[in-house]
Design an enzyme around this catalytic site. Structure first.
Site, PDB file in Angstrom:
ATOM      1  N   LYS A  11     -14.759  20.612 -14.264  1.00  0.00           N
ATOM      2  CA  LYS A  11     -15.841  20.531 -13.771  1.00  0.00           C
ATOM      3  C   LYS A  11     -16.982  21.123 -14.651  1.00  0.00           C
ATOM      4  O   LYS A  11     -18.027  20.450 -14.853  1.00  0.00           O
ATOM      5  CB  LYS A  11     -15.841  20.838 -12.204  1.00  0.00           C
TER       6      LYS A  11
ATOM      7  N   ARG B 209     -17.152  24.721  -0.875  1.00  0.00           N
ATOM      8  CA  ARG B 209     -15.801  24.845  -0.977  1.00  0.00           C
ATOM      9  C   ARG B 209     -15.175  24.656   0.352  1.00  0.00           C
ATOM     10  O   ARG B 209     -13.931  24.823   0.398  1.00  0.00           O
ATOM     11  CB  ARG B 209     -15.555  26.378  -1.498  1.00  0.00           C
TER      12      ARG B 209
ATOM     13  N   ARG C 247      -7.354  29.208 -20.540  1.00  0.00           N
ATOM     14  CA  ARG C 247      -8.756  29.176 -20.678  1.00  0.00           C
ATOM     15  C   ARG C 247      -9.604  30.517 -21.256  1.00  0.00           C
ATOM     16  O   ARG C 247      -9.049  31.500 -20.860  1.00  0.00           O
ATOM     17  CB  ARG C 247      -9.418  28.897 -18.995  1.00  0.00           C
TER      18      ARG C 247
ATOM     19  N   ARG D  41     -11.568  35.260 -17.619  1.00  0.00           N
ATOM     20  CA  ARG D  41     -12.135  35.568 -16.395  1.00  0.00           C
ATOM     21  C   ARG D  41     -10.840  36.307 -15.796  1.00  0.00           C
ATOM     22  O   ARG D  41      -9.779  35.889 -15.543  1.00  0.00           O
ATOM     23  CB  ARG D  41     -12.477  34.412 -15.688  1.00  0.00           C
TER      24      ARG D  41
ATOM     25  N   ARG E 191      -6.127  30.726  -5.912  1.00  0.00           N
ATOM     26  CA  ARG E 191      -7.217  29.701  -6.147  1.00  0.00           C
ATOM     27  C   ARG E 191      -6.625  28.117  -5.638  1.00  0.00           C
ATOM     28  O   ARG E 191      -7.265  27.380  -5.124  1.00  0.00           O
ATOM     29  CB  ARG E 191      -7.772  29.990  -7.316  1.00  0.00           C
TER      30      ARG E 191
HETATM   31  P1  AMP Z   1     -15.736  29.048  -9.692  1.00  0.00           P
HETATM   32  O1  AMP Z   1     -16.362  29.561 -11.034  1.00  0.00           O
HETATM   33  O2  AMP Z   1     -16.277  27.773  -9.128  1.00  0.00           O
HETATM   34  O3  AMP Z   1     -14.261  28.681 -10.146  1.00  0.00           O
HETATM   35  O4  AMP Z   1     -15.591  30.175  -8.756  1.00  0.00           O
HETATM   36  C1  AMP Z   1     -15.028  31.647  -9.053  1.00  0.00           C
HETATM   37  C2  AMP Z   1     -14.863  32.437  -7.732  1.00  0.00           C
HETATM   38  O5  AMP Z   1     -16.034  32.448  -7.028  1.00  0.00           O
HETATM   39  C3  AMP Z   1     -14.057  31.668  -6.506  1.00  0.00           C
HETATM   40  O6  AMP Z   1     -12.851  31.503  -6.796  1.00  0.00           O
HETATM   41  C4  AMP Z   1     -14.713  32.275  -5.316  1.00  0.00           C
HETATM   42  O7  AMP Z   1     -14.067  33.762  -5.401  1.00  0.00           O
HETATM   43  C5  AMP Z   1     -15.933  32.380  -5.769  1.00  0.00           C
HETATM   44  N1  AMP Z   1     -16.903  31.404  -5.265  1.00  0.00           N
HETATM   45  C6  AMP Z   1     -17.720  30.223  -6.148  1.00  0.00           C
HETATM   46  N2  AMP Z   1     -18.237  29.285  -5.316  1.00  0.00           N
HETATM   47  C7  AMP Z   1     -17.830  29.681  -4.094  1.00  0.00           C
HETATM   48  C8  AMP Z   1     -18.282  28.938  -2.886  1.00  0.00           C
HETATM   49  N3  AMP Z   1     -19.116  27.950  -2.909  1.00  0.00           N
HETATM   50  N4  AMP Z   1     -17.786  29.601  -1.735  1.00  0.00           N
HETATM   51  C9  AMP Z   1     -16.879  30.748  -1.703  1.00  0.00           C
HETATM   52  N5  AMP Z   1     -16.714  31.376  -2.838  1.00  0.00           N
HETATM   53  C10 AMP Z   1     -17.077  30.973  -4.006  1.00  0.00           C
END
Ligand code: AMP
Length: 218
Positions: free
Chosen positions: A14, A89, A123, A156, A167
């Site tokens: 994404k 989410r 990654r 990360r 996740r």
């Molecule tokens: P991402 O970069 O989208 O994979 O997000 C990394 C982490 O940030 C996720 O595993 C969550 O811990 C947190 N996170 C990102 N977006 C959200 C969201 N909309 N709601 C809750 N936690 C989020």
């Protein structure tokens, strides 16, 4: 309008697709993960509260994420559209978003879950320009530095295997039901996320061509 959501499990590509599509559509790419990581890096009060949840691969509490997102959507550059990556989410977040703004299209990135663990643990990210690499399938030209700006790439903390498993579980239980939520509203488009990034990009463009006003995919 061009108010688009990218839905899909972590590792589906994404972020990579969102960065180039947002540029072409001339809308901001709003990643709640990036906003949260910036808050953690700044060690703001919100960032400190979010950090433990993120490291473990859990969702950050809805009220914190909503606060960040609302502030970002209030900026003038998001007035004519946006590309939301990583939000909503869960259904509660989708309901809250619906109170703030309309949404025109939701792209649902589909990928077999067997591919995801490898995609995530391989990654690497450029902390400066946010470009995403995969050591196996999209490696940087030069060891561990970004092709574009020479910055040392990072892993990360939540791309380590244990957090990745959490996740993916969280995605299945909390986020996957959003496909049904948006399908029922008639704005969901499935995207086959398996394949070369350029091929996936063509599918993405075809799914938003009517919003961008181009009869040809961009
Ligand atoms: P991402 O970069 O989208 O994979 O997000 C990394 C982490 O940030 C996720 O595993 C969550 O811990 C947190 N996170 C990102 N977006 C959200 C969201 N909309 N709601 C809750 N936690 C989020």
């Amino acid at each position: 309008m061009r108010r688009v959501i990218f839905l899909g499990p972590p590792g589906a590509g994404k972020g990579t697709q969102a960065a180039s599509l947002a540029r072409e559509m001339d809308v901001p790419h709003l990643s709640t993960g990036d906003l949260l990581r910036a808050a953690v890096a700044a060690q703001s009060e919100l960032g400190r509260e979010a950090e433990g949840h993120m490291k473990a691969g859990r969702l950050v509490p809805d009220d914190l994420v909503l606060r960040l997102l609302r502030e970002r959507l209030d900026q003038p550059d998001a007035r004519d559209g946006f590309l939301l990556d990583g939000f909503p989410r869960n259904v509660a977040q989708a309901v809250s978003l619906g109170r703030i703004t309309l949404v025109d299209r939701v792209l649902d990135f589909r990928i077999p879950s067997a591919s995801l663990i490898e995609r995530l643990t391989q990654r690497r990210n450029c902390p400066k320009c946010r470009r995403v690499y995969n050591l196996r399938t999209q490696p940087p030209r030069n060891d561990a530095v970004c092709d574009d700006d020479g910055t040392l790439l990072v892993t990360r903390p939540d791309d380590r295997e244990e957090a990745v498993r959490t996740r993916l579980r969280v995605y299945d239980t909390e986020t996957a039901p959003l496909s049904e939520y948006y399908r029922g509203r008639g704005i969901l488009r499935p995207i086959d996320a398996l394949g070369e990034p350029a091929e996936v990009a063509r599918r993405v463009r075809a799914a938003v061509a009517d919003l961008t006003g181009s009869s040809e995919p961009l």
